[in-house]
Design an enzyme around this catalytic site. Structure first.
Site, PDB file in Angstrom:
ATOM      1  N   HIS A 102      -7.481   9.682  -2.201  1.00 56.58           N
ATOM      2  CA  HIS A 102      -6.865   9.592  -0.872  1.00 56.58           C
ATOM      3  C   HIS A 102      -7.756  10.195   0.222  1.00 56.58           C
ATOM      4  O   HIS A 102      -7.925   9.613   1.288  1.00 56.58           O
ATOM      5  CB  HIS A 102      -5.501  10.293  -0.918  1.00 56.58           C
ATOM      6  CG  HIS A 102      -4.556   9.841   0.144  1.00 56.58           C
ATOM      7  ND1 HIS A 102      -3.204   9.800  -0.051  1.00 56.58           N
ATOM      8  CD2 HIS A 102      -4.752   9.412   1.420  1.00 56.58           C
ATOM      9  CE1 HIS A 102      -2.613   9.358   1.053  1.00 56.58           C
ATOM     10  NE2 HIS A 102      -3.528   9.126   1.958  1.00 56.58           N
ATOM     11  N   TYR A 115       3.052   9.807  -0.329  1.00 58.48           N
ATOM     12  CA  TYR A 115       4.051   9.214   0.580  1.00 58.48           C
ATOM     13  C   TYR A 115       5.478   9.435   0.071  1.00 58.48           C
ATOM     14  O   TYR A 115       6.439   9.227   0.824  1.00 58.48           O
ATOM     15  CB  TYR A 115       3.830   7.705   0.779  1.00 58.48           C
ATOM     16  CG  TYR A 115       2.523   7.303   1.430  1.00 58.48           C
ATOM     17  CD1 TYR A 115       1.637   8.245   1.941  1.00 58.48           C
ATOM     18  CD2 TYR A 115       2.155   5.969   1.533  1.00 58.48           C
ATOM     19  CE1 TYR A 115       0.435   7.871   2.519  1.00 58.48           C
ATOM     20  CE2 TYR A 115       0.955   5.581   2.116  1.00 58.48           C
ATOM     21  CZ  TYR A 115       0.093   6.537   2.599  1.00 58.48           C
ATOM     22  OH  TYR A 115      -1.093   6.145   3.167  1.00 58.48           O
ATOM     23  N   LYS A 156      -2.630   6.054  -4.345  1.00 55.20           N
ATOM     24  CA  LYS A 156      -3.749   6.982  -4.057  1.00 55.20           C
ATOM     25  C   LYS A 156      -3.432   8.341  -4.653  1.00 55.20           C
ATOM     26  O   LYS A 156      -2.258   8.744  -4.657  1.00 55.20           O
ATOM     27  CB  LYS A 156      -3.941   7.138  -2.535  1.00 55.20           C
ATOM     28  CG  LYS A 156      -3.884   5.830  -1.770  1.00 55.20           C
ATOM     29  CD  LYS A 156      -4.105   6.008  -0.273  1.00 55.20           C
ATOM     30  CE  LYS A 156      -3.809   4.729   0.477  1.00 55.20           C
ATOM     31  NZ  LYS A 156      -2.414   4.554   0.882  1.00 55.20           N
ATOM     32  N   ASP A 182       0.848  -1.200   0.000  1.00 58.57           N
ATOM     33  CA  ASP A 182       0.000   0.000   0.000  1.00 58.57           C
ATOM     34  C   ASP A 182       0.883   1.250   0.000  1.00 58.57           C
ATOM     35  O   ASP A 182       1.719   1.427   0.890  1.00 58.57           O
ATOM     36  CB  ASP A 182      -0.883   0.020   1.255  1.00 58.57           C
ATOM     37  CG  ASP A 182      -1.798   1.238   1.264  1.00 58.57           C
ATOM     38  OD1 ASP A 182      -2.841   1.188   0.594  1.00 58.57           O
ATOM     39  OD2 ASP A 182      -1.454   2.248   1.921  1.00 58.57           O
TER      40      ASP A 182
HETATM   41  N1  NAP Z   1      -5.527   6.220   3.486  1.00 60.16           N
HETATM   42  C1  NAP Z   1      -5.050   6.946   4.455  1.00 60.16           C
HETATM   43  O1  NAP Z   1      -5.382   8.131   4.624  1.00 60.16           O
HETATM   44  C2  NAP Z   1      -4.084   6.320   5.412  1.00 60.16           C
HETATM   45  C3  NAP Z   1      -3.806   6.947   6.646  1.00 60.16           C
HETATM   46  C4  NAP Z   1      -2.927   6.315   7.526  1.00 60.16           C
HETATM   47  C5  NAP Z   1      -2.335   5.110   7.172  1.00 60.16           C
HETATM   48  N2  NAP Z   1      -2.590   4.542   5.944  1.00 60.16           N
HETATM   49  C6  NAP Z   1      -1.946   3.268   5.520  1.00 60.16           C
HETATM   50  O2  NAP Z   1      -2.060   2.301   6.575  1.00 60.16           O
HETATM   51  C7  NAP Z   1      -0.759   1.844   6.917  1.00 60.16           C
HETATM   52  C8  NAP Z   1      -0.698   1.390   8.365  1.00 60.16           C
HETATM   53  O3  NAP Z   1      -1.058   2.423   9.251  1.00 60.16           O
HETATM   54  P1  NAP Z   1      -0.018   3.189  10.192  1.00 60.16           P
HETATM   55  O4  NAP Z   1       1.295   3.191   9.545  1.00 60.16           O
HETATM   56  O5  NAP Z   1      -0.658   4.498  10.513  1.00 60.16           O
HETATM   57  O6  NAP Z   1       0.000   2.392  11.564  1.00 60.16           O
HETATM   58  P2  NAP Z   1      -0.095   0.864  12.087  1.00 60.16           P
HETATM   59  O7  NAP Z   1       0.175  -0.086  10.998  1.00 60.16           O
HETATM   60  O8  NAP Z   1      -1.354   0.745  12.872  1.00 60.16           O
HETATM   61  O9  NAP Z   1       1.095   0.848  13.162  1.00 60.16           O
HETATM   62  C9  NAP Z   1       2.422   0.990  12.785  1.00 60.16           C
HETATM   63  C10 NAP Z   1       3.265   0.990  14.061  1.00 60.16           C
HETATM   64  O10 NAP Z   1       3.193  -0.282  14.706  1.00 60.16           O
HETATM   65  C11 NAP Z   1       4.524  -0.806  14.860  1.00 60.16           C
HETATM   66  N3  NAP Z   1       4.439  -2.265  14.647  1.00 60.16           N
HETATM   67  C12 NAP Z   1       4.077  -2.921  13.518  1.00 60.16           C
HETATM   68  N4  NAP Z   1       4.064  -4.251  13.726  1.00 60.16           N
HETATM   69  C13 NAP Z   1       4.435  -4.446  15.010  1.00 60.16           C
HETATM   70  C14 NAP Z   1       4.633  -5.605  15.818  1.00 60.16           C
HETATM   71  N5  NAP Z   1       4.393  -6.826  15.337  1.00 60.16           N
HETATM   72  N6  NAP Z   1       5.058  -5.428  17.109  1.00 60.16           N
HETATM   73  C15 NAP Z   1       5.283  -4.188  17.610  1.00 60.16           C
HETATM   74  N7  NAP Z   1       5.105  -3.043  16.898  1.00 60.16           N
HETATM   75  C16 NAP Z   1       4.687  -3.185  15.605  1.00 60.16           C
HETATM   76  C17 NAP Z   1       5.374  -0.111  13.824  1.00 60.16           C
HETATM   77  O11 NAP Z   1       6.717  -0.016  14.259  1.00 60.16           O
HETATM   78  P3  NAP Z   1       7.926  -0.779  13.498  1.00 60.16           P
HETATM   79  O12 NAP Z   1       8.079  -0.124  12.163  1.00 60.16           O
HETATM   80  O13 NAP Z   1       9.074  -0.587  14.422  1.00 60.16           O
HETATM   81  O14 NAP Z   1       7.531  -2.233  13.390  1.00 60.16           O
HETATM   82  C18 NAP Z   1       4.729   1.272  13.772  1.00 60.16           C
HETATM   83  O15 NAP Z   1       5.224   2.090  14.813  1.00 60.16           O
HETATM   84  C19 NAP Z   1       0.118   3.048   6.572  1.00 60.16           C
HETATM   85  O16 NAP Z   1       1.494   2.727   6.572  1.00 60.16           O
HETATM   86  C20 NAP Z   1      -0.457   3.439   5.246  1.00 60.16           C
HETATM   87  O17 NAP Z   1      -0.007   2.572   4.222  1.00 60.16           O
HETATM   88  C21 NAP Z   1      -3.477   5.113   5.083  1.00 60.16           C
END
Ligand code: NAP
Length: 272
Positions: free
Chosen positions: A106, A48, A73, A43
């Site tokens: 987006h 980004y 997006k 994704d």
């Molecule tokens: N469409 C939109 O507007 C939108 C908005 C926000 C996000 N997104 C998408 O959704 C994706 C995911 O959301 P997010 O990045 O906000 O947050 P998330 O996936 O909920 O959380 C990421 C965090 O969790 C940690 N983590 C991941 N796996 C882990 C594990 N097994 N144990 C411990 N910690 C862990 C990561 O650290 P480490 O890197 O150290 O593992 C990072 O700090 C984004 O990267 C993006 O692609 C889309």
């Protein structure tokens, strides 16, 4: 990897790698690690600024394009017809691919008519540059308008969704309209690791709270895109695919929700 059939006729892997806030070497390494460990869904977004890193990682992996599912997006300020076409071409070039599996709006932007944006999406689909289309950060009202604004099926809505933000009404609506929800921030940006309930359920299954949160989403028929730059976490998150939650465990997690939103940017006023 398990897949879900979209209204467009294409299938999406239930777990993908999120890449927001990863750039350069970190992004390249994470995507390559994920691909080497079995991820086939990545994704990203034009905003980004990491599509080039992802394209390089895909190229280095040597994995056949047909095996991959790539989402990008278009940014809310770039939803005019020509901007959408230009952004898609830029994504294709950076990702080093001939087509995107999924292209999303987006964020909604009330100052640009949706049907203008969707006309561009329709052209991209006709030209086989995009396979499925969808939206992100859309409420039920936005979806109502979107469904009236294009002849194409709206295959997905990517929204914030995790145990602290169980968006029940939106979930029911999308289910009725066969719009697959892609849960972003599925680990609540790390907060799930602090939950006593998720930890307790995980202990009984010899797993962690992160996998339990992801398994809860997958059981509901959602797609998840956890972000990680650590190989240990990238592999651990895949463990969610082999966890079975009972209906009782699932409904206990349903009740955690505190309506807590972690993503609430200033530009979301454009959808007011
Ligand atoms: N469409 C939109 O507007 C939108 C908005 C926000 C996000 N997104 C998408 O959704 C994706 C995911 O959301 P997010 O990045 O906000 O947050 P998330 O996936 O909920 O959380 C990421 C965090 O969790 C940690 N983590 C991941 N796996 C882990 C594990 N097994 N144990 C411990 N910690 C862990 C990561 O650290 P480490 O890197 O150290 O593992 C990072 O700090 C984004 O990267 C993006 O692609 C889309």
């Amino acid at each position: 990897m398990k897949t879900i059939l979209l209204k467009s006729g294409y299938s999406i892997p239930v777990m993908g790698l999120g890449t927001w806030l990863m750039n350069g070497r970190e992004c390249f390494d994470s995507v390559l690690m994920a691909l080497e460990n079995g991820y086939r869904h990545i994704d990203t977004a034009n905003a980004y600024e990491n599509e080039d890193d992802i394209g390089q990682a895909i190229q280095t992996s040597g994995i056949n394009r047909k095996e991959l599912f790539l989402t990008s997006k278009v940014w809310y300020q770039k939803l005019r017809f020509k901007d959408v076409i230009d952004q898609c071409h830029s994504s294709l070039e950076k990702l080093r691919t001939d087509y995107l599996d999924l292209l999303l709006i987006h964020w909604p932007n009330k100052f640009i008519p949706m049907n203008e944006t969707f006309k561009a999406f329709e052209k991209l689909v006709e030209e086989h540059l995009v396979r499925s289309i969808g939206v992100s950060n859309f409420t039920i009202n936005h979806l109502e308008e979107a469904l009236k604004s294009t002849v194409l099926p709206i295959a997905v809505n990517q929204v914030e969704f995790h145990p602290f933000l169980f968006q029940k009404e939106l979930y029911q609506y999308c289910k009725e309209k066969q719009i697959v929800i892609i849960a972003y921030s599925p680990l609540a940006r790390g907060k799930v690791f602090e939950s006593d309930l998720l930890q307790k359920i995980g202990q009984n299954k010899d797993t962690g709270p992160g996998q339990v949160a992801l398994a809860w989403l997958i059981k509901k028929g959602l797609v998840v895109i956890p972000k990680s730059s650590s190989e240990e976490h990238i592999i651990a998150n895949l463990g969610a695919l082999s966890i079975t939650l009972s209906d009782q465990e699932s409904s206990m997690i349903d009740n955690i929700s505190e309506n807590q939103r972690f993503i609430n940017p200033s530009w979301s006023e454009f959808d007011a």
